[in-house]
Design a protein around this motif. Structure first.
Motif, PDB file in Angstrom:
ATOM      1  N   LYS A 161      58.326  38.032  -6.927  1.00 57.65           N
ATOM      2  CA  LYS A 161      58.917  37.495  -8.151  1.00 57.65           C
ATOM      3  C   LYS A 161      59.367  38.619  -9.087  1.00 57.65           C
ATOM      4  CE  LYS A 161      56.585  33.023  -8.282  1.00 57.65           C
ATOM      5  NZ  LYS A 161      55.721  32.113  -9.068  1.00 57.65           N
ATOM      6  N   LYS A 162      58.543  39.628  -9.223  1.00 58.37           N
ATOM      7  CA  LYS A 162      58.927  40.764 -10.058  1.00 58.37           C
ATOM      8  C   LYS A 162      60.105  41.508  -9.438  1.00 58.37           C
ATOM      9  CE  LYS A 162      54.343  41.440 -12.076  1.00 58.37           C
ATOM     10  NZ  LYS A 162      53.171  42.353 -12.201  1.00 58.37           N
ATOM     11  N   PHE A 163      60.126  41.562  -8.111  1.00 53.71           N
ATOM     12  CA  PHE A 163      61.253  42.185  -7.414  1.00 53.71           C
ATOM     13  C   PHE A 163      62.540  41.414  -7.707  1.00 53.71           C
ATOM     14  CE2 PHE A 163      63.821  42.425  -3.415  1.00 53.71           C
ATOM     15  CZ  PHE A 163      64.246  43.733  -3.567  1.00 53.71           C
ATOM     16  N   GLY A 164      62.462  40.091  -7.684  1.00 53.04           N
ATOM     17  CA  GLY A 164      63.638  39.284  -8.003  1.00 53.04           C
ATOM     18  C   GLY A 164      64.151  39.546  -9.403  1.00 53.04           C
ATOM     19  N   GLU A 165      63.239  39.719 -10.358  1.00 49.83           N
ATOM     20  CA  GLU A 165      63.664  40.006 -11.730  1.00 49.83           C
ATOM     21  C   GLU A 165      64.314  41.391 -11.828  1.00 49.83           C
ATOM     22  OE1 GLU A 165      63.813  37.768 -14.163  1.00 49.83           O
ATOM     23  OE2 GLU A 165      63.111  36.406 -12.596  1.00 49.83           O
ATOM     24  N   ARG A 166      63.810  42.341 -11.044  1.00 50.82           N
ATOM     25  CA  ARG A 166      64.447  43.662 -11.013  1.00 50.82           C
ATOM     26  C   ARG A 166      65.882  43.555 -10.505  1.00 50.82           C
ATOM     27  NH1 ARG A 166      60.735  48.074 -10.231  1.00 50.82           N
ATOM     28  NH2 ARG A 166      62.516  49.380  -9.642  1.00 50.82           N
ATOM     29  N   LEU A 167      66.075  42.773  -9.458  1.00 53.62           N
ATOM     30  CA  LEU A 167      67.431  42.596  -8.925  1.00 53.62           C
ATOM     31  C   LEU A 167      68.334  41.922  -9.942  1.00 53.62           C
ATOM     32  CD1 LEU A 167      66.837  41.482  -5.215  1.00 53.62           C
ATOM     33  CD2 LEU A 167      67.306  43.777  -6.105  1.00 53.62           C
ATOM     34  N   THR A 195      73.811  32.116 -13.128  1.00 53.38           N
ATOM     35  CA  THR A 195      73.973  31.438 -11.841  1.00 53.38           C
ATOM     36  C   THR A 195      73.324  32.250 -10.726  1.00 53.38           C
ATOM     37  OG1 THR A 195      76.024  30.359 -12.526  1.00 53.38           O
ATOM     38  CG2 THR A 195      75.644  30.579 -10.157  1.00 53.38           C
ATOM     39  N   PHE A 196      73.531  33.571 -10.753  1.00 53.01           N
ATOM     40  CA  PHE A 196      72.889  34.402  -9.745  1.00 53.01           C
ATOM     41  C   PHE A 196      71.376  34.387  -9.927  1.00 53.01           C
ATOM     42  CE2 PHE A 196      71.600  38.562  -7.888  1.00 53.01           C
ATOM     43  CZ  PHE A 196      71.989  38.298  -6.591  1.00 53.01           C
ATOM     44  N   GLY A 197      70.933  34.304 -11.169  1.00 55.39           N
ATOM     45  CA  GLY A 197      69.501  34.212 -11.431  1.00 55.39           C
ATOM     46  C   GLY A 197      68.900  32.946 -10.848  1.00 55.39           C
ATOM     47  N   LEU A 198      69.639  31.836 -10.881  1.00 50.76           N
ATOM     48  CA  LEU A 198      69.161  30.593 -10.280  1.00 50.76           C
ATOM     49  C   LEU A 198      68.931  30.765  -8.786  1.00 50.76           C
ATOM     50  CD1 LEU A 198      71.375  27.881 -12.040  1.00 50.76           C
ATOM     51  CD2 LEU A 198      68.929  28.290 -12.390  1.00 50.76           C
ATOM     52  N   PHE A 199      69.867  31.471  -8.121  1.00 50.78           N
ATOM     53  CA  PHE A 199      69.685  31.713  -6.689  1.00 50.78           C
ATOM     54  C   PHE A 199      68.436  32.554  -6.432  1.00 50.78           C
ATOM     55  CE2 PHE A 199      70.138  34.918  -3.342  1.00 50.78           C
ATOM     56  CZ  PHE A 199      69.970  34.095  -2.246  1.00 50.78           C
ATOM     57  N   LEU A 200      68.270  33.636  -7.186  1.00 53.33           N
ATOM     58  CA  LEU A 200      67.098  34.485  -6.997  1.00 53.33           C
ATOM     59  C   LEU A 200      65.814  33.691  -7.218  1.00 53.33           C
ATOM     60  CD1 LEU A 200      68.215  37.795  -8.748  1.00 53.33           C
ATOM     61  CD2 LEU A 200      67.874  37.447  -6.299  1.00 53.33           C
ATOM     62  N   HIS A 201      65.801  32.849  -8.247  1.00 51.46           N
ATOM     63  CA  HIS A 201      64.603  32.071  -8.533  1.00 51.46           C
ATOM     64  C   HIS A 201      64.320  31.066  -7.420  1.00 51.46           C
ATOM     65  CE1 HIS A 201      65.158  32.950 -13.110  1.00 51.46           C
ATOM     66  NE2 HIS A 201      64.576  33.938 -12.460  1.00 51.46           N
ATOM     67  N   PHE A 202      65.373  30.417  -6.902  1.00 51.42           N
ATOM     68  CA  PHE A 202      65.195  29.503  -5.780  1.00 51.42           C
ATOM     69  C   PHE A 202      64.526  30.228  -4.619  1.00 51.42           C
ATOM     70  CE2 PHE A 202      66.838  27.930  -1.703  1.00 51.42           C
ATOM     71  CZ  PHE A 202      66.519  26.583  -1.761  1.00 51.42           C
ATOM     72  N   PHE A 203      64.957  31.421  -4.349  1.00 50.45           N
ATOM     73  CA  PHE A 203      64.424  32.172  -3.217  1.00 50.45           C
ATOM     74  C   PHE A 203      62.977  32.601  -3.466  1.00 50.45           C
ATOM     75  CE2 PHE A 203      63.846  35.232   0.039  1.00 50.45           C
ATOM     76  CZ  PHE A 203      64.796  34.962   1.021  1.00 50.45           C
ATOM     77  N   VAL A 204      62.734  33.282  -4.575  1.00 47.99           N
ATOM     78  CA  VAL A 204      61.414  33.889  -4.755  1.00 47.99           C
ATOM     79  C   VAL A 204      60.346  32.867  -5.121  1.00 47.99           C
ATOM     80  CG1 VAL A 204      62.502  36.066  -5.405  1.00 47.99           C
ATOM     81  CG2 VAL A 204      61.722  34.513  -7.204  1.00 47.99           C
TER      82      VAL A 204
END
Length: 270
Positions: A161-167, A195-204
């Protein structure tokens, strides 16, 4: 009948519902469930998940996503025949099938297309693919910077999750500069970032869920891409992870637009 707000109707050809969990985005190289529907000609209604609005997404967990989708389906009161999931969507699909099964008295069938657990290296791959796809907006130096920063984050940050926020921070930095360069105002630029953040959140946020028990009843459609789905696992481990696996000699990106896959799944759902 109107479709609830957390779902998109791809076809309405029958009373029974089949649910598909995926993060659909225009322009992605991987085929999606609309391509599957075009080949399958299903005799059932197929609904695909929609993400929450960015302002609703803040602080949600993987379990919150499942409850949001399930509540809308159960409110409609229609029988759910099966739940399908693409990639990490199969993690959510297992939880969604279990949740709906508790309410309707029968657990829907479970089908996964290259089902896989959330992994930092996979989300990093998606991030880098997105950056490369923005080559018309980004300079080579900006793409190189994003690649280097993502690689460093992959080394430094073990928490997905922290990795996703870094990205997301890297995307905001690099993408924001590009959006400003082509004349987008701050509001429009932030919409792209969100919108890209929504994708990252869905994944992580899939990491909040444990599909181990659910996948014991899952039938997996497996591509030939070595890094996708069950393919990185040993034969023993992949046999232990799911109930059944059917393999196809196609790339991961083509799994949902392959006629043999559509025919096989339609047969399973008949």
């Amino acid at each position: 009948m109107a479709v609830p707000g957390s779902w998109k109707s791809l076809t309405s050809d029958g009373k029974d519902l089949v649910l598909a969990v995926d993060f659909a985005v225009t322009g992605r190289p991987q085929a999606g469930f609309p391509e599957f529907v075009a080949l399958a000609h299903p005799q059932f209604s197929l609904w695909e998940t929609l993400p929450p609005a960015p302002e609703e997404d803040a602080g949600m967990t993987g379990a919150d996503y499942v409850e949001r989708w399930a509540a809308d389906v159960l409110r409609e009161g229609r029988p759910v025949r099966a739940v399908m999931g693409y990639c990490v969507g199969a993690v959510y699909a297992a939880a969604l099938a279990e949740r709906i099964g508790r309410s309707q008295g029968e657990t829907p069938a479970l089908i996964g297309f290259d089902p896989e657990l959330p992994r930092r290296d996979v989300v990093c791959h998606h991030f880098l693919t997105t950056m490369e796809g923005m080559s018309g907006l980004l300079t080579p130096a900006e793409i190189a910077h994003a690649q280097q920063a993502a690689g460093q984050a992959l080394t430094d940050e073990g928490d997905i999750k922290k990795f996703g926020e870094r990205l997301l921070e890297i995307f905001r930095e690099v993408g924001g500069a590009a959006f400003a360069r082509v004349g987008l105002d701050a509001k429009r630029s932030e919409e792209f970032v969100a919108t890209f953040g929504l994708f990252l959140h869905f994944f992580v946020r899939g990491s909040d869920l444990d599909p181990t028990a659910g996948w014991k009843s899952l039938t997996a459609m497996t591509s030939a891409t070595p890094t996708s789905g069950l393919n990185p696992l040993s034969e023993a481990d992949r046999a232990d992870r799911v109930a059944k696996e059917i393999r196809f000699p196609v790339e991961h990106a083509d799994l949902l637009r392959t006629p043999d896959v559509a025919t096989t799944v339609t047969g399973l759902l008949s």
